[in-house]
Motif scaffolding. Structure first.
Motif, PDB file in Angstrom:
ATOM      1  N   LYS A   3      43.288  66.044  14.843  1.00 21.48           N
ATOM      2  CA  LYS A   3      42.363  65.118  15.483  1.00 21.48           C
ATOM      3  C   LYS A   3      43.031  63.759  15.599  1.00 21.48           C
ATOM      4  O   LYS A   3      43.569  63.233  14.619  1.00 21.48           O
ATOM      5  N   VAL A   4      42.982  63.176  16.801  1.00 20.62           N
ATOM      6  CA  VAL A   4      43.591  61.872  17.027  1.00 20.62           C
ATOM      7  C   VAL A   4      42.570  60.891  17.572  1.00 20.62           C
ATOM      8  O   VAL A   4      41.663  61.264  18.314  1.00 20.62           O
ATOM      9  N   VAL A   5      42.725  59.628  17.171  1.00 19.81           N
ATOM     10  CA  VAL A   5      41.997  58.529  17.777  1.00 19.81           C
ATOM     11  C   VAL A   5      43.005  57.688  18.545  1.00 19.81           C
ATOM     12  O   VAL A   5      44.000  57.230  17.972  1.00 19.81           O
ATOM     13  N   ASP A  29      41.024  67.697  18.729  1.00 21.07           N
ATOM     14  CA  ASP A  29      39.920  66.750  18.891  1.00 21.07           C
ATOM     15  C   ASP A  29      40.499  65.401  19.305  1.00 21.07           C
ATOM     16  O   ASP A  29      41.431  64.900  18.665  1.00 21.07           O
ATOM     17  N   PHE A  72      37.102  54.944  11.500  1.00 18.61           N
ATOM     18  CA  PHE A  72      37.992  55.953  10.925  1.00 18.61           C
ATOM     19  C   PHE A  72      37.270  56.785   9.859  1.00 18.61           C
ATOM     20  O   PHE A  72      37.494  57.995   9.758  1.00 18.61           O
ATOM     21  N   LEU A  75      35.056  59.279  11.766  1.00 15.34           N
ATOM     22  CA  LEU A  75      35.747  60.310  12.552  1.00 15.34           C
ATOM     23  C   LEU A  75      36.748  61.127  11.741  1.00 15.34           C
ATOM     24  O   LEU A  75      37.057  62.260  12.088  1.00 15.34           O
ATOM     25  N   LYS A  76      37.323  60.512  10.701  1.00 15.46           N
ATOM     26  CA  LYS A  76      38.326  61.172   9.857  1.00 15.46           C
ATOM     27  C   LYS A  76      39.469  61.788  10.677  1.00 15.46           C
ATOM     28  O   LYS A  76      39.728  62.994  10.600  1.00 15.46           O
ATOM     29  N   PRO A  77      40.169  60.977  11.474  1.00 15.69           N
ATOM     30  CA  PRO A  77      41.290  61.519  12.265  1.00 15.69           C
ATOM     31  C   PRO A  77      42.519  61.790  11.404  1.00 15.69           C
ATOM     32  O   PRO A  77      42.675  61.212  10.315  1.00 15.69           O
ATOM     33  N   ASP A  78      43.382  62.655  11.894  1.00 13.93           N
ATOM     34  CA  ASP A  78      44.674  62.874  11.243  1.00 13.93           C
ATOM     35  C   ASP A  78      45.665  61.767  11.593  1.00 13.93           C
ATOM     36  O   ASP A  78      46.541  61.442  10.799  1.00 13.93           O
ATOM     37  N   VAL A  80      46.139  57.974  14.129  1.00 12.90           N
ATOM     38  CA  VAL A  80      45.720  56.969  15.098  1.00 12.90           C
ATOM     39  C   VAL A  80      46.904  56.662  16.011  1.00 12.90           C
ATOM     40  O   VAL A  80      48.014  56.376  15.541  1.00 12.90           O
ATOM     41  N   VAL A 101      44.650  57.322   6.810  1.00 14.38           N
ATOM     42  CA  VAL A 101      44.952  57.852   8.143  1.00 14.38           C
ATOM     43  C   VAL A 101      46.394  57.501   8.518  1.00 14.38           C
ATOM     44  O   VAL A 101      46.869  56.402   8.235  1.00 14.38           O
TER      45      VAL A 101
END
Length: 400
Positions: A3-5, A29, A72, A75-78, A80, A101
């Motif tokens: 998952k990325v933001v 995601d 963050f 969303l808990k991204p892997d 950013v 993150v």
């Protein structure tokens, strides 16, 4: 896989959103966030139309660590992917550390009150990222980014020692405007109006802006007047390749562009300090940005191409060798694929590839790293697959 933001909804953010959506087996995601959510929504709508992939959007002020932390944590991204402004690198890195993150950007931090490009502010985060078990990847655009990986690839496969490095950046495109910048006007004008600087024999040599220049020939383009300016990747490359005796960065500028630039400086519109106007404090260059064409909207009528690469001289098996590795990118093809012009494309594609490298575990180690410190080979393979094919020329006249 991850998952990325993506933070930033300008031209580069547009390209990154499109390219991550094209690689949905890696990016499972995707969230696009910026200060103006409506911009994110418009990009997400276009990405859905082009790729069929749904991108989530969010509003965040990247100047404010608490807002970033809230996003963050929700969303808990892997990872950013920071394609916002260089001023915001440190706030985003702070938020990443607080939330656990990982981080990637395309341009090094600079303070708002001084046009100064140094990695020291971000390198200072190395121990904290290492202790947290987090990876931070710096400068993963084209220059810096692909040019740094080109250098690492050359050192790995074609040289025993690299002695001279000249990074050459040509934009031979035509956007039809009297004056426009290809990325954020504030950052662009600050970059090209500062004094030049290059590395030679262990020392940094400062020049007046655009003092050193000469015509260089670019593949499929021909001769273009090219100017030595300072660019951030030189700082990390001379550290990571200590055999370098000289390292320079060249960029092409048209005479009309330089004339506009001189006028902008002469009348004070390039100032980065506050002035008072009608009882309000404004920064002239920020006002100028508001009235210049939006770089993200230049693509539709942009013709021609960019040509960016590395011209390298060094030693292989006891003999001198010259080597030129480069990519040419068509503005029209970039726009057709992503809705953005070639300068945004050449920055956004490498950022996407760097994110792929991290999520696939190929560029993943705790600490803060410049891209040339990783294995270049899988990144180079993906450049050919993701729309930025590269070419090599050996034992030629480098002209520099």
């Amino acid at each position: 896989m991850g998952k990325v933001v993506i933070i930033g909804a300008g031209g580069v953010g547009t390209v990154v959103a499109n390219k991550v959506a094209q690689n949905k087996e890696v990016f499972t995601d995707i969230v696009l966030a910026s200060r103006t959510k409506s911009k994110c929504d418009a990009i997400a709508h276009d990405v859905k139309r082009r790729t069929g992939v749904t991108i989530q959007t969010a509003q965040v002020d990247a100047d404010r660590v608490p807002e970033l932390v809230k996003l963050f944590n929700e969303l808990k991204p892997d990872l950013v992917i920071n394609v916002a402004l260089p001023y915001q690198d440190l706030t985003i890195m702070d938020a990443c550390l607080e939330c656990g993150v990982n981080y990637l950007d395309t341009a090094n931090y600079e303070p708002k009150d001084e046009a100064k490009y140094e990695y020291r502010w971000q390198w200072a985060y190395r121990d904290r990222f290492e202790k947290a078990g987090l990876t931070a990847i710096l400068g993963c655009g084209f220059d810096p980014g692909a040019t740094s990986v080109f250098t690492a690839y050359a050192a790995k496969h074609h040289f025993d020692e690299i002695h001279h490095l000249d990074i050459v950046d040509c934009n031979a495109g035509d956007h039809g405007k009297a004056f426009a910048t290809n990325f954020n006007p504030e950052i662009n004008i600050r970059e090209v109006t500062q004094k030049g600087k290059y590395y030679e024999n262990g020392q940094w040599i400062e020049t007046e802006p655009h003092e050193i220049h000469k015509p260089l020939n670019y593949p499929e383009i021909g001769p273009k007047e090219s100017y030595v300016i300072y660019h951030e990747e030189l700082e990390s490359l001379v550290k990571n390749f200590p055999t370098l005796k000289r390292a320079r960065f060249w960029m092409t500028f048209g005479q009309e562009y330089l004339t506009h630039l001189r006028v902008i400086q002469n009348i004070g519109m390039a100032r980065i300090d506050e002035v008072e106007y009608n009882g309000q404090k404004i920064v002239p260059i920020q006002f100028l940005k508001a009235v210049l064409p939006d770089p993200g909207e230049l693509g539709e009528n942009y013709t021609g191409q960019t040509s960016i690469g590395c011209r390298i001289r060094g030693i292989k098996d006891g003999k001198e060798r010259t080597y030129y590795i480069y990519n040419n990118c068509s503005h029209e093809e970039a726009y057709k694929e992503t809705g953005a012009q070639g300068v945004s494309y050449t920055t956004g594609v490498p950022a996407t590839i760097g994110a792929m490298m991290f999520l696939q575990g190929l560029w993943k180690k705790p600490g803060v790293w410049n891209v040339e410190e990783f294995n270049p080979d899988p990144f180079m393979e993906q450049l050919n697959k993701q729309g930025l094919p590269w070419h090599e020329l050996f034992d030629i006249d480098l002209e520099v």
